[in-house]
Enzyme design. Structure first.
Site, PDB file in Angstrom:
ATOM      1  N   ASP A   1     -27.548  -0.701  22.539  1.00 46.24           N
ATOM      2  CA  ASP A   1     -27.045  -2.082  21.881  1.00 46.24           C
ATOM      3  C   ASP A   1     -27.835  -2.369  20.470  1.00 46.24           C
ATOM      4  OD1 ASP A   1     -25.212  -2.747  23.963  1.00 46.24           O
ATOM      5  OD2 ASP A   1     -26.908  -3.833  24.994  1.00 46.24           O
ATOM      6  N   LEU A   2     -27.122  -2.288  19.374  1.00 45.29           N
ATOM      7  CA  LEU A   2     -27.514  -1.898  18.180  1.00 45.29           C
ATOM      8  C   LEU A   2     -28.472  -3.409  17.901  1.00 45.29           C
ATOM      9  CD1 LEU A   2     -27.934  -0.547  15.501  1.00 45.29           C
ATOM     10  CD2 LEU A   2     -25.796  -1.501  14.749  1.00 45.29           C
ATOM     11  N   ASP A   3     -29.769  -3.080  17.513  1.00 45.05           N
ATOM     12  CA  ASP A   3     -30.507  -4.217  17.098  1.00 45.05           C
ATOM     13  C   ASP A   3     -30.608  -5.441  18.012  1.00 45.05           C
ATOM     14  OD1 ASP A   3     -31.368  -3.013  14.793  1.00 45.05           O
ATOM     15  OD2 ASP A   3     -29.631  -3.605  13.592  1.00 45.05           O
ATOM     16  N   GLU A   4     -30.231  -5.134  19.437  1.00 44.04           N
ATOM     17  CA  GLU A   4     -30.268  -6.145  20.499  1.00 44.04           C
ATOM     18  C   GLU A   4     -31.171  -5.965  21.325  1.00 44.04           C
ATOM     19  OE1 GLU A   4     -26.301  -7.399  21.692  1.00 44.04           O
ATOM     20  OE2 GLU A   4     -25.659  -7.392  19.696  1.00 44.04           O
TER      21      GLU A   4
END
Length: 277
Positions: free
Chosen positions: A219-222
């Site tokens: 999950d991108l940047d999460e």
């Protein structure tokens, strides 16, 4: 000197059992921290101690673990983590990490630097570190990431640090390196996505500049946040000045995250982290 980290369902007697086991083996506890998360019912602990043999201790904790459902790790603090750093063109975080290592401020071994651009080769080689230029071509992402993973294995890297590596790792590579990749980015997200975030922030009159260091997931940047740093700004500062402040916050947050990871001070708590500073 050794470091024990563990998490388990919270219940009475955990601290007594751990400290008792160490006392029975003549170990001296030098630092002990614990935290019980009431919202999840889980208990977290980090103990730094001296004495006894590592194999004996591993066996003892392995026998104790089922009683408390321990998720545990035991490390020799003399083992310096082997770190591979990935960058693109911006060199501030890379230079900061390399300087901290050379100055004895960060107890890791930087084994290699990988980049999709050649720009930072002179900086890297001035520190005596191997530099690998792995360009990204149209349709060649899978092949490039395969080379990255080969280098991680070749250098026996314990940790990969994305020090302003401006590419998204695939789900496959994230899975292979789960829990072993730390990223840094500006903390405007989810606002001001895309290009020129500092120019966007300036046009909206932001008053705080920040950076976030986190573990990388698909999950991108999460991924779970490790550390954040902020600095106050005002209307007199233009986009270039905001970017300079942002670079400073990125260096600080990333260096702390890498140091805490290398000292085994970070325990995962679902989508969050427990950080024993």
């Amino acid at each position: 000197m050794y470091i024990l980290t563990l998490s388990c369902p919270d219940r009475p007697g955990i601290v007594a059992a751990v400290s008792g086991l160490l006392a029975e083996r003549g170990c001296n506890i030098l630092e002990s921290q614990q935290y019980g998360d009431q919202s999840t019912g889980r208990f977290f602990m980090r103990v730094q101690f001296a004495g006894a043999g590592l194999d004996d201790l591993r066996g003892a904790f392995a026998r104790m673990a089922p009683e408390f459902a321990f998720d545990w790790e035991l490390h020799d603090s003399a083992d310096r983590p082997r770190v591979l750093i990935m960058v693109s063109k911006a060199g501030h975080c890379l230079n900061d990490l390399l300087y901290r290592v050379r100055s004895g401020l960060l107890d890791i071994d930087v084994v290699a630097v990988v980049s999709n651009h050649p720009d930072l080769r002179p900086l890297t080689q001035s520190y005596g570190v191997d530099y690998h230029h792995l360009p990204l071509t149209a349709g060649g992402k899978a092949a490039q990431e395969a080379e990255v993973f080969t280098l991680v294995q070749h250098y026996r890297a314990d940790l990969v640090v994305l020090a302003r590596y401006m590419q998204i790792l695939s789900e496959d590579l994230c899975s292979k390196l789960e829990g072993r990749v730390i990223n840094i980015h500006h903390s405007f997200l989810p606002s001001f996505k895309g290009a020129r975030p500092y120019h966007q922030a300036h046009s909206h009159g932001v008053k705080l500049i920040g950076a976030t260091a986190h573990y990388v997931t698909a999950d991108l940047d999460e991924g779970p946040i490790i550390e954040q740093e902020v600095a106050r700004v005002d209307h007199t500062q233009g986009p270039e000045e905001l970017m300079a402040v942002g670079r400073d916050t990125e260096c600080l947050a990333l260096a702390r995250a890498v140091r805490w990871h290398s000292e085994h001070r970070i325990l995962l708590n679902g989508e969050k982290t427990v950080v024993f500073r």
